[in-house]
Design a protein around this motif. Sequence first.
Motif, mmCIF file in Angstrom:
data_model
loop_
_atom_site.group_PDB
_atom_site.id
_atom_site.type_symbol
_atom_site.label_atom_id
_atom_site.label_comp_id
_atom_site.label_asym_id
_atom_site.label_seq_id
_atom_site.Cartn_x
_atom_site.Cartn_y
_atom_site.Cartn_z
ATOM 1 N N GLY A 68 0.820 -1.218 0.000
ATOM 2 C CA GLY A 68 0.000 0.000 0.000
ATOM 3 C C GLY A 68 0.852 1.266 0.000
ATOM 4 N N GLY A 69 1.900 1.263 0.798
ATOM 5 C CA GLY A 69 2.793 2.426 0.858
ATOM 6 C C GLY A 69 3.492 2.669 -0.471
ATOM 7 N N LEU A 116 2.254 1.916 -3.401
ATOM 8 C CA LEU A 116 1.248 2.490 -4.293
ATOM 9 C C LEU A 116 1.123 3.988 -4.037
ATOM 10 C CD1 LEU A 116 -1.427 -0.311 -4.059
ATOM 11 C CD2 LEU A 116 -0.260 0.441 -6.128
ATOM 12 N N ARG A 117 1.051 4.341 -2.775
ATOM 13 C CA ARG A 117 0.863 5.738 -2.410
ATOM 14 C C ARG A 117 2.059 6.594 -2.813
ATOM 15 N NH1 ARG A 117 -2.199 7.533 2.877
ATOM 16 N NH2 ARG A 117 -1.597 9.706 3.052
ATOM 17 N N ALA A 164 3.591 4.835 -7.050
ATOM 18 C CA ALA A 164 2.580 4.960 -8.103
ATOM 19 C C ALA A 164 2.007 6.381 -8.084
ATOM 20 C CB ALA A 164 1.475 3.927 -7.914
ATOM 21 N N ILE A 213 -4.329 0.524 -11.392
ATOM 22 C CA ILE A 213 -3.994 -0.279 -10.221
ATOM 23 C C ILE A 213 -5.048 -1.352 -10.026
ATOM 24 C CG2 ILE A 213 -3.785 -0.235 -7.705
ATOM 25 C CD1 ILE A 213 -2.774 2.637 -7.942
ATOM 26 N N ALA A 229 -5.976 -4.335 -7.214
ATOM 27 C CA ALA A 229 -5.696 -5.053 -5.961
ATOM 28 C C ALA A 229 -6.433 -6.375 -6.029
ATOM 29 C CB ALA A 229 -6.155 -4.232 -4.763
ATOM 30 N N LYS A 280 -7.876 -9.559 -4.429
ATOM 31 C CA LYS A 280 -8.317 -10.134 -3.152
ATOM 32 C C LYS A 280 -8.499 -11.636 -3.356
ATOM 33 C CE LYS A 280 -9.010 -5.831 -1.874
ATOM 34 N NZ LYS A 280 -8.066 -5.185 -0.970
ATOM 35 N N ASP A 309 -1.343 -5.174 -7.063
ATOM 36 C CA ASP A 309 -1.170 -5.299 -5.624
ATOM 37 C C ASP A 309 -1.617 -6.721 -5.285
ATOM 38 O OD1 ASP A 309 -1.493 -5.248 -2.877
ATOM 39 O OD2 ASP A 309 -2.821 -3.507 -2.846
ATOM 40 N N MET A 331 -4.716 14.180 0.945
ATOM 41 C CA MET A 331 -4.234 12.836 1.286
ATOM 42 C C MET A 331 -4.817 12.398 2.632
ATOM 43 S SD MET A 331 -1.892 10.913 -0.378
ATOM 44 C CE MET A 331 -0.504 10.954 -1.520
ATOM 45 N N ARG A 345 -12.617 0.558 3.276
ATOM 46 C CA ARG A 345 -12.016 -0.752 3.528
ATOM 47 C C ARG A 345 -12.674 -1.455 4.711
ATOM 48 N NH1 ARG A 345 -6.697 -2.107 1.495
ATOM 49 N NH2 ARG A 345 -7.025 -1.828 -0.747
ATOM 50 N N VAL A 370 -3.778 12.877 -4.903
ATOM 51 C CA VAL A 370 -4.308 11.939 -3.911
ATOM 52 C C VAL A 370 -3.703 10.545 -4.094
ATOM 53 C CG1 VAL A 370 -6.440 13.293 -3.769
ATOM 54 C CG2 VAL A 370 -6.383 11.237 -5.194
ATOM 55 N N ASP A 371 -3.972 9.691 -3.130
ATOM 56 C CA ASP A 371 -3.448 8.327 -3.162
ATOM 57 C C ASP A 371 -4.126 7.560 -4.300
ATOM 58 O OD1 ASP A 371 -2.761 5.683 -2.729
ATOM 59 O OD2 ASP A 371 -3.071 5.764 -0.571
ATOM 60 N N PRO A 372 -3.346 7.075 -5.247
ATOM 61 C CA PRO A 372 -3.973 6.411 -6.406
ATOM 62 C C PRO A 372 -4.746 5.147 -6.035
ATOM 63 C CG PRO A 372 -1.576 6.129 -6.453
ATOM 64 C CD PRO A 372 -1.880 7.120 -5.364
ATOM 65 N N GLN A 373 -4.449 4.569 -4.886
ATOM 66 C CA GLN A 373 -5.223 3.398 -4.431
ATOM 67 C C GLN A 373 -6.701 3.709 -4.259
ATOM 68 O OE1 GLN A 373 -3.646 0.618 -1.142
ATOM 69 N NE2 GLN A 373 -2.636 2.556 -0.826
#
Lengths: 278, 278
Positions: A78-79, A81-82, A85, A95, A97, A99, A128, B46, B57, B88-91
């Motif tokens: 996650g970090g 990606l932040r 990315a 992206i 993810a 699961k 991810d 962010m 989540r 922002v966070d792309p996730q």
Amino acid sequence: MTDLRSTLATSGPIDLASRPSDDTPAFEGKKKDAQLQLPQIGEQLMQTQELLFANGRAGTTDRKVLILLQGMDTSGKGGTLRHVAGLVDPQGLKITAFKAPTEEERAQDFLWRIERQLPEPGMIGVFDRSHYEDVLIGRVRELAPADEIERRYDAINDFEKRFVDDGGVLLKCFLHISANDQKERLAERLDDPTKYWKYNPGDLDERALWPRYQEAYEVVLERCSTEHAPWHVVPAGRKWYRNWAIATMLGETLAELGLDWPAADFDVEAEKKRLATM
Amino acid sequence: MTDLRSTLATSGPIDLASRPSDDTPAFEGKKKDAQLQLPQIGEQLMQTQELLFANGRAGTTDRKVLILLQGMDTSGKGGTLRHVAGLVDPQGLKITAFKAPTEEERAQDFLWRIERQLPEPGMIGVFDRSHYEDVLIGRVRELAPADEIERRYDAINDFEKRFVDDGGVLLKCFLHISANDQKERLAERLDDPTKYWKYNPGDLDERALWPRYQEAYEVVLERCSTEHAPWHVVPAGRKWYRNWAIATMLGETLAELGLDWPAADFDVEAEKKRLATM
């Protein structure tokens, strides 16, 4: 300057326990230096990514890049990606993810849901987790018969070869942390109410299987680090190094594409004249 | 400090030609100030975005945000994605660029493909073009019968109301440029080989219909600026203002959600003890 990808690439048998997770291969300097370099690397990434994206839009390339992130819980997917990315233009980023597979997905070959998420020409994809889960948790938890697990290593290599033959570049990163790193990071999550959401009691069930997961990773790193798609072992005990290393390797990957701006597929002078009258 | 969203929101009939595109409502300072503020706004984004994402989540919210970008060619939808969505966070970001509908899409109601791309709880969605194309190019180019176009305005309002009732927040931004702005920007693309890929001769065919597009936008802004989902007219003649304004409005939107960190859905002390033994 040596290519960081070749420094971190792995081939042959590997013993993860003997690899320190706080190592910083090929990096000269301290944490602050890496953090200061990151925005500069980001500028370069933006530029080379725009070339890729432009060619994708123009239909003049089949190239695409896929960053694949694997690692134990808290290893920092996650970090990454932040912080990594997040350095590139989100328009050109996809992206995914992965699961636990849904019922629909389980009814298909394990690569079915993966193939559908491969990046289009011009794009940077980030996975991810990935198809490797099917030989990691799949192996450790015996979610499939042993011979099916066995079959998957070659199936993965073939699948990745097809992607590369089709213009893809794979940047496979194993975020390597120690059992102790994980313990500290899980403890941090339990100590900080702003991090509870990242914690799941199931994480400890997986942690109890640490040696088996490490072994499953060693098999993956040995059998699926190929010439067309090598695995990179990224020491991820220090977050700043992890970010610097993956950003640097992405920069190398994009630069190596050697793309140029797409030529005009229209008559530039004619268009200028037409515009002038409007 | 007044909310920028209320400053830029529009209601009732609107005359776009009388609105200067180089205006900078509610902004104190110069270009450099706006550019310096952007990373600071990014930091705040962010933080508030992480709250949204965390709740998504954890399954503790139905909230989601959708930024909808519309504007004439060269109005800066791509630049907004790069410079604002890139903060922002792309996730937690899902960008959808709507092109001309495919045959499959045309066989369905015009909202069918839109609905499928709405952001999930916890996510920030961005639409680069949207269902509004169906009452813009759809109207100007007469791609559907007049009564069908007419039906769509109410259908859009109902659709957006359902999204809002379901926990969504819509931030609809019309990037307002003048015909002259567009001429300059198209000329730049024709003068710069690194920008040819952004140019399409079809852009001039659309430009020839400038007054009809402006009228179609005026109808949209009047009929579809609702209490639950107002339209914002963002002067986009100055790119730095456009970026500052949209980032600022996104910040207001996220802050207003008033979310808190999700509570632990497990026994924190029990988990700490369990971890300590492992």
